[in-house]
Design a protein around this motif. Sequence first.
Motif, PDB file in Angstrom:
ATOM      1  N   LYS A  61      12.089 -34.026  -1.590  1.00  6.33           N
ATOM      2  CA  LYS A  61      11.136 -33.083  -1.906  1.00  6.33           C
ATOM      3  C   LYS A  61       9.274 -33.984  -1.601  1.00  6.33           C
ATOM      4  O   LYS A  61       8.689 -33.465  -0.946  1.00  6.33           O
ATOM      5  N   ILE A  62       8.903 -34.829  -2.612  1.00  4.58           N
ATOM      6  CA  ILE A  62       7.727 -35.372  -2.436  1.00  4.58           C
ATOM      7  C   ILE A  62       7.634 -36.545  -0.786  1.00  4.58           C
ATOM      8  O   ILE A  62       6.690 -35.340   0.469  1.00  4.58           O
ATOM      9  N   THR A  63       8.766 -36.844   0.015  1.00  3.90           N
ATOM     10  CA  THR A  63       8.632 -37.060   0.990  1.00  3.90           C
ATOM     11  C   THR A  63       8.299 -35.894   2.206  1.00  3.90           C
ATOM     12  O   THR A  63       8.685 -36.061   2.955  1.00  3.90           O
ATOM     13  N   GLU A  64       9.216 -34.206   1.859  1.00  7.13           N
ATOM     14  CA  GLU A  64       9.413 -33.832   2.695  1.00  7.13           C
ATOM     15  C   GLU A  64       8.206 -33.600   3.185  1.00  7.13           C
ATOM     16  O   GLU A  64       7.387 -33.340   3.849  1.00  7.13           O
ATOM     17  N   PHE A  65       7.235 -33.009   1.279  1.00  6.78           N
ATOM     18  CA  PHE A  65       5.789 -32.801   1.441  1.00  6.78           C
ATOM     19  C   PHE A  65       4.079 -33.508   2.004  1.00  6.78           C
ATOM     20  O   PHE A  65       3.955 -33.839   3.222  1.00  6.78           O
TER      21      PHE A  65
END
Length: 183
Positions: A61-65
């Motif tokens: 999710k960090i990459t997505e955010f």
Amino acid sequence: MPQWKQNIQRSLHLGRSKHETKYFQVASIDANDLPAVRTMVFRGFDDQHNIYAVTDIRSTKITEFKNRHEAQICWYFAKTREQYRISCKVEILTEGILYRSFWDCLSDTAKLSFDSPKPKSPIDSDGQIQTDSAISKISKNYALIQFRPNECDYLNLKCKPQHRELEVMNPDSFKWETHQVNA
């Protein structure tokens, strides 16, 4: 204070005996432009009405955010039969006073989880997750997620007929505007 935040605080209070009340779903877009949804733990609000959660900096999710600084929270309260869909800008915090204060509020078990192996990595052969850091020090894998709401779609399913409101942050005045809409 926006009406949606007052409503959520009331829903949280009324559902305080239900453990699931503190969980909400967060949707983002993955690297393949597909929706990605996960459950996160609500950690609190600030005076600017931002919503906070924590996560492992190594999670997908960090990459997505980072790729798209937008997400949508969906929060359903079973006791009051209310749903909130909150569109947000997302910021990942990895330092600062706020970052530290949320770390300090975590349980020891939660703190230790940040030094376990990377999310989605295989568990070692005996099934044990190894941790080796002291919990007094902030883990390098810990991140604070700040969700900055700009719209809330509120639906009360208990009312007959159902009640729905859209609250939108006016980008010029930075004030919340409420619109009654059909459910």
